[in-house]
Design a protein around this motif. Structure first.
Motif, PDB file in Angstrom:
ATOM      1  N   MET A   1      13.128   9.866  16.346  1.00  0.00           N
ATOM      2  CA  MET A   1      14.016  10.281  17.387  1.00  0.00           C
ATOM      3  C   MET A   1      15.433   9.959  16.952  1.00  0.00           C
ATOM      4  SD  MET A   1      12.915   7.260  20.120  1.00  0.00           S
ATOM      5  CE  MET A   1      12.076   8.451  21.024  1.00  0.00           C
ATOM      6  N   GLU A   2      16.403  10.658  17.526  1.00  0.00           N
ATOM      7  CA  GLU A   2      17.787  10.410  17.128  1.00  0.00           C
ATOM      8  C   GLU A   2      18.742  10.680  18.274  1.00  0.00           C
ATOM      9  OE1 GLU A   2      18.159  13.042  13.752  1.00  0.00           O
ATOM     10  OE2 GLU A   2      19.144  14.556  14.975  1.00  0.00           O
ATOM     11  N   VAL A   3      19.892   9.991  18.203  1.00  0.00           N
ATOM     12  CA  VAL A   3      20.978  10.186  19.166  1.00  0.00           C
ATOM     13  C   VAL A   3      22.302  10.158  18.406  1.00  0.00           C
ATOM     14  CG1 VAL A   3      19.740   9.178  21.114  1.00  0.00           C
ATOM     15  CG2 VAL A   3      21.149   7.720  19.701  1.00  0.00           C
ATOM     16  N   ASN A   4      23.280  10.889  18.913  1.00  0.00           N
ATOM     17  CA  ASN A   4      24.642  10.837  18.396  1.00  0.00           C
ATOM     18  C   ASN A   4      25.460   9.951  19.326  1.00  0.00           C
ATOM     19  OD1 ASN A   4      23.900  12.699  16.479  1.00  0.00           O
ATOM     20  ND2 ASN A   4      24.931  14.419  17.444  1.00  0.00           N
ATOM     21  N   LEU A   5      26.202   9.022  18.755  1.00  0.00           N
ATOM     22  CA  LEU A   5      27.011   8.099  19.554  1.00  0.00           C
ATOM     23  C   LEU A   5      28.433   8.093  19.015  1.00  0.00           C
ATOM     24  CD1 LEU A   5      24.410   5.203  19.537  1.00  0.00           C
ATOM     25  CD2 LEU A   5      24.882   6.748  21.448  1.00  0.00           C
ATOM     26  N   ASP A   6      29.414   8.243  19.907  1.00  0.00           N
ATOM     27  CA  ASP A   6      30.809   8.219  19.449  1.00  0.00           C
ATOM     28  C   ASP A   6      31.625   7.118  20.108  1.00  0.00           C
ATOM     29  OD1 ASP A   6      31.089   9.221  21.997  1.00  0.00           O
ATOM     30  OD2 ASP A   6      32.285  10.953  21.419  1.00  0.00           O
ATOM     31  N   ASP A   7      30.963   6.236  20.819  1.00  0.00           N
ATOM     32  CA  ASP A   7      31.689   5.196  21.542  1.00  0.00           C
ATOM     33  C   ASP A   7      30.970   3.847  21.474  1.00  0.00           C
ATOM     34  OD1 ASP A   7      29.514   5.933  22.998  1.00  0.00           O
ATOM     35  OD2 ASP A   7      30.563   6.154  24.894  1.00  0.00           O
ATOM     36  N   ILE A   8      30.486   3.502  20.295  1.00  0.00           N
ATOM     37  CA  ILE A   8      29.733   2.254  20.146  1.00  0.00           C
ATOM     38  C   ILE A   8      30.359   1.420  19.032  1.00  0.00           C
ATOM     39  CG2 ILE A   8      28.038   3.263  18.542  1.00  0.00           C
ATOM     40  CD1 ILE A   8      25.903   1.547  20.038  1.00  0.00           C
ATOM     41  N   SER A   9      30.553   0.151  19.300  1.00  0.00           N
ATOM     42  CA  SER A   9      31.131  -0.739  18.289  1.00  0.00           C
ATOM     43  C   SER A   9      30.067  -1.145  17.284  1.00  0.00           C
ATOM     44  CB  SER A   9      31.711  -1.993  18.950  1.00  0.00           C
ATOM     45  OG  SER A   9      30.674  -2.821  19.447  1.00  0.00           O
ATOM     46  N   GLY A  10      30.498  -1.578  16.123  1.00  0.00           N
ATOM     47  CA  GLY A  10      29.563  -2.028  15.096  1.00  0.00           C
ATOM     48  C   GLY A  10      28.714  -3.197  15.563  1.00  0.00           C
ATOM     49  N   GLU A  11      29.315  -4.096  16.345  1.00  0.00           N
ATOM     50  CA  GLU A  11      28.585  -5.253  16.859  1.00  0.00           C
ATOM     51  C   GLU A  11      27.481  -4.817  17.826  1.00  0.00           C
ATOM     52  OE1 GLU A  11      32.524  -6.466  15.462  1.00  0.00           O
ATOM     53  OE2 GLU A  11      31.938  -4.987  16.955  1.00  0.00           O
TER      54      GLU A  11
ATOM     55  N   LEU B   1      25.066   8.729  13.838  1.00  0.00           N
ATOM     56  CA  LEU B   1      23.780   9.331  14.124  1.00  0.00           C
ATOM     57  C   LEU B   1      22.762   8.210  13.981  1.00  0.00           C
ATOM     58  CD1 LEU B   1      21.801  11.718  14.516  1.00  0.00           C
ATOM     59  CD2 LEU B   1      21.928  12.086  12.058  1.00  0.00           C
ATOM     60  N   LEU B   2      22.191   7.772  15.087  1.00  0.00           N
ATOM     61  CA  LEU B   2      21.232   6.672  15.097  1.00  0.00           C
ATOM     62  C   LEU B   2      19.826   7.261  15.105  1.00  0.00           C
ATOM     63  CD1 LEU B   2      20.716   3.595  15.398  1.00  0.00           C
ATOM     64  CD2 LEU B   2      20.732   3.971  17.871  1.00  0.00           C
ATOM     65  N   ARG B   3      19.018   6.867  14.130  1.00  0.00           N
ATOM     66  CA  ARG B   3      17.655   7.387  14.015  1.00  0.00           C
ATOM     67  C   ARG B   3      16.643   6.258  14.158  1.00  0.00           C
ATOM     68  NH1 ARG B   3      18.378  11.785   9.146  1.00  0.00           N
ATOM     69  NH2 ARG B   3      19.401  13.336  10.465  1.00  0.00           N
ATOM     70  N   VAL B   4      15.578   6.558  14.866  1.00  0.00           N
ATOM     71  CA  VAL B   4      14.517   5.588  15.121  1.00  0.00           C
ATOM     72  C   VAL B   4      13.200   6.197  14.655  1.00  0.00           C
ATOM     73  CG1 VAL B   4      13.328   4.223  16.873  1.00  0.00           C
ATOM     74  CG2 VAL B   4      15.759   4.781  17.171  1.00  0.00           C
TER      75      VAL B   4
ATOM     76  N   CYS C   1      16.802  13.250  20.936  1.00  0.00           N
ATOM     77  CA  CYS C   1      16.094  14.323  20.227  1.00  0.00           C
ATOM     78  C   CYS C   1      14.866  13.741  19.540  1.00  0.00           C
ATOM     79  CB  CYS C   1      16.997  14.960  19.172  1.00  0.00           C
ATOM     80  SG  CYS C   1      18.434  15.791  19.856  1.00  0.00           S
ATOM     81  N   TYR C   2      13.745  14.472  19.619  1.00  0.00           N
ATOM     82  CA  TYR C   2      12.505  14.059  18.987  1.00  0.00           C
ATOM     83  C   TYR C   2      12.144  15.036  17.885  1.00  0.00           C
ATOM     84  CZ  TYR C   2      11.499  11.133  23.058  1.00  0.00           C
ATOM     85  OH  TYR C   2      11.529  10.188  24.031  1.00  0.00           O
ATOM     86  N   TYR C   3      11.609  14.510  16.797  1.00  0.00           N
ATOM     87  CA  TYR C   3      11.105  15.337  15.707  1.00  0.00           C
ATOM     88  C   TYR C   3       9.769  14.760  15.261  1.00  0.00           C
ATOM     89  CZ  TYR C   3      15.976  16.776  15.409  1.00  0.00           C
ATOM     90  OH  TYR C   3      17.237  17.243  15.713  1.00  0.00           O
ATOM     91  N   PRO C   4       8.710  15.571  15.244  1.00  0.00           N
ATOM     92  CA  PRO C   4       7.437  15.050  14.721  1.00  0.00           C
ATOM     93  C   PRO C   4       7.553  14.849  13.206  1.00  0.00           C
ATOM     94  CG  PRO C   4       7.235  17.383  15.237  1.00  0.00           C
ATOM     95  CD  PRO C   4       8.603  16.954  15.678  1.00  0.00           C
ATOM     96  N   LEU C   5       6.881  13.850  12.717  1.00  0.00           N
ATOM     97  CA  LEU C   5       6.992  13.490  11.311  1.00  0.00           C
ATOM     98  C   LEU C   5       5.615  13.106  10.795  1.00  0.00           C
ATOM     99  CD1 LEU C   5       9.191  12.896   9.111  1.00  0.00           C
ATOM    100  CD2 LEU C   5       9.168  10.555   9.931  1.00  0.00           C
ATOM    101  N   THR C   6       5.270  13.585   9.616  1.00  0.00           N
ATOM    102  CA  THR C   6       4.028  13.195   8.965  1.00  0.00           C
ATOM    103  C   THR C   6       4.367  12.223   7.844  1.00  0.00           C
ATOM    104  OG1 THR C   6       3.076  15.348   9.447  1.00  0.00           O
ATOM    105  CG2 THR C   6       2.004  14.038   7.733  1.00  0.00           C
ATOM    106  N   VAL C   7       3.649  11.118   7.804  1.00  0.00           N
ATOM    107  CA  VAL C   7       3.906  10.089   6.799  1.00  0.00           C
ATOM    108  C   VAL C   7       2.670   9.909   5.934  1.00  0.00           C
ATOM    109  CG1 VAL C   7       4.476   7.663   6.426  1.00  0.00           C
ATOM    110  CG2 VAL C   7       5.499   8.897   8.340  1.00  0.00           C
ATOM    111  N   HIS C   8       2.855   9.911   4.630  1.00  0.00           N
ATOM    112  CA  HIS C   8       1.791   9.614   3.673  1.00  0.00           C
ATOM    113  C   HIS C   8       2.160   8.306   2.999  1.00  0.00           C
ATOM    114  CE1 HIS C   8      -0.019  13.625   3.966  1.00  0.00           C
ATOM    115  NE2 HIS C   8       1.230  14.030   4.130  1.00  0.00           N
ATOM    116  N   ARG C   9       1.258   7.338   3.061  1.00  0.00           N
ATOM    117  CA  ARG C   9       1.546   6.017   2.498  1.00  0.00           C
ATOM    118  C   ARG C   9       0.635   5.740   1.319  1.00  0.00           C
ATOM    119  NH1 ARG C   9       2.186   4.736   8.207  1.00  0.00           N
ATOM    120  NH2 ARG C   9       4.322   4.036   8.542  1.00  0.00           N
ATOM    121  N   LEU C  10       1.209   5.119   0.298  1.00  0.00           N
ATOM    122  CA  LEU C  10       0.408   4.654  -0.825  1.00  0.00           C
ATOM    123  C   LEU C  10      -0.291   3.359  -0.450  1.00  0.00           C
ATOM    124  CD1 LEU C  10       2.900   5.219  -3.788  1.00  0.00           C
ATOM    125  CD2 LEU C  10       0.874   6.563  -3.224  1.00  0.00           C
TER     126      LEU C  10
END
Length: 84
Positions: free
Chosen positions: A1-11, A43-46, A70-79
């Motif tokens: 999932m992701e969001v766009n933020l334009d008013d957030i401090s680094g802290e 752009l913060l992604r989780v 925003c949500y995006y389905p994702l397929t993950v293949h792990r070793l």
């Protein structure tokens, strides 16, 4: 999932990332971006399991000023890992 933020401090961004990870996110990261009128933002992604998405969304809505996620389905293949 992701969001766009334009008013957030680094802290505060660091706090949000820690909160998402403590809530069960697999990974959280951000990318500097330019938003409308050339304002700097992030752009913060989780990355999380589908079952954890409602909890992550609750954190994003409570701890940031985002109005949508925003949500995006994702397929993950792990070793397979071996510790020697």
């Amino acid at each position: 999932m992701e969001v766009n933020l334009d008013d957030i401090s680094g802290e505060w961004l660091g706090y949000v990332i820690d909160t998402l990870l403590e809530a069960g996110a697999n990974d959280v990261f951000y990318t500097p971006i330019y938003m409308k009128k050339n304002r700097p933002g992030v752009l913060l992604r989780v990355l999380c399991a589908a079952q954890a998405a409602p909890k992550m969304e609750a954190v994003l809505f409570h701890e940031t000023t985002t109005l949508g996620v925003c949500y995006y389905p994702l397929t993950v293949h792990r070793l397979e890992r071996q510790f020697i």
